[in-house]
Design a protein around this motif. Structure first.
Motif, PDB file in Angstrom:
ATOM      1  N   ARG A 129     143.576  -9.728 -42.878  1.00  0.00           N
ATOM      2  CA  ARG A 129     143.968  -8.376 -43.294  1.00  0.00           C
ATOM      3  C   ARG A 129     145.289  -8.329 -44.046  1.00  0.00           C
ATOM      4  N   GLN A 130     146.053  -9.391 -44.037  1.00  0.00           N
ATOM      5  CA  GLN A 130     147.341  -9.390 -44.723  1.00  0.00           C
ATOM      6  C   GLN A 130     147.181  -9.351 -46.237  1.00  0.00           C
ATOM      7  N   GLN A 131     146.035  -9.758 -46.729  1.00  0.00           N
ATOM      8  CA  GLN A 131     145.826  -9.830 -48.165  1.00  0.00           C
ATOM      9  C   GLN A 131     144.525  -9.131 -48.513  1.00  0.00           C
ATOM     10  N   PHE A 132     144.562  -8.308 -49.559  1.00  0.00           N
ATOM     11  CA  PHE A 132     143.357  -7.618 -49.990  1.00  0.00           C
ATOM     12  C   PHE A 132     142.621  -8.479 -50.995  1.00  0.00           C
ATOM     13  N   ASP A 133     141.331  -8.670 -50.783  1.00  0.00           N
ATOM     14  CA  ASP A 133     140.488  -9.391 -51.724  1.00  0.00           C
ATOM     15  C   ASP A 133     139.496  -8.419 -52.325  1.00  0.00           C
ATOM     16  N   LYS A 134     139.351  -8.505 -53.635  1.00  0.00           N
ATOM     17  CA  LYS A 134     138.410  -7.621 -54.308  1.00  0.00           C
ATOM     18  C   LYS A 134     136.990  -7.937 -53.849  1.00  0.00           C
ATOM     19  N   PRO A 135     136.128  -6.922 -53.820  1.00  0.00           N
ATOM     20  CA  PRO A 135     134.742  -7.157 -53.420  1.00  0.00           C
ATOM     21  C   PRO A 135     134.039  -8.211 -54.272  1.00  0.00           C
ATOM     22  N   SER A 136     134.368  -8.258 -55.557  1.00  0.00           N
ATOM     23  CA  SER A 136     133.736  -9.251 -56.430  1.00  0.00           C
ATOM     24  C   SER A 136     134.148 -10.665 -56.033  1.00  0.00           C
ATOM     25  N   VAL A 137     135.389 -10.835 -55.613  1.00  0.00           N
ATOM     26  CA  VAL A 137     135.864 -12.154 -55.183  1.00  0.00           C
ATOM     27  C   VAL A 137     135.163 -12.556 -53.892  1.00  0.00           C
ATOM     28  N   LEU A 138     135.040 -11.617 -52.965  1.00  0.00           N
ATOM     29  CA  LEU A 138     134.351 -11.894 -51.709  1.00  0.00           C
ATOM     30  C   LEU A 138     132.894 -12.281 -51.953  1.00  0.00           C
ATOM     31  N   LYS A 139     132.256 -11.577 -52.878  1.00  0.00           N
ATOM     32  CA  LYS A 139     130.857 -11.861 -53.202  1.00  0.00           C
ATOM     33  C   LYS A 139     130.719 -13.270 -53.781  1.00  0.00           C
TER      34      LYS A 139
END
Length: 63
Positions: free
Chosen positions: A35-45
């Motif tokens: 949770r310390q870092q936000f990852d874009k949904p596209s990166v997660l995908k």
């Protein structure tokens, strides 16, 4: 809340080890770091797809 019952005469290091194992299993630290870092949904995908390809290759090698 994590409760570690300590038997009479039990070593404190042993009880501390039990606590650490239970704490690690809860995944609190892992979740906090995630949770310390936000990852874009596209990166997660993309990461999820790369992992799926990796697992599929491992399964093919086993067969």
């Amino acid at each position: 809340m994590i409760v570690v019952p300590v038997k009479e005469g039990e070593n404190i290091e042993k009880a501390l080890k039990k606590f650490k194992r239970k704490f690690e299993k809860t995944g609190v630290v892992k979740e906090l770091r995630r949770r310390q870092q936000f990852d874009k949904p596209s990166v997660l995908k993309r990461l999820k797809m790369e992992h799926a390809i990796y697992v599929q290759k491992l399964q093919q090698v086993e067969e």
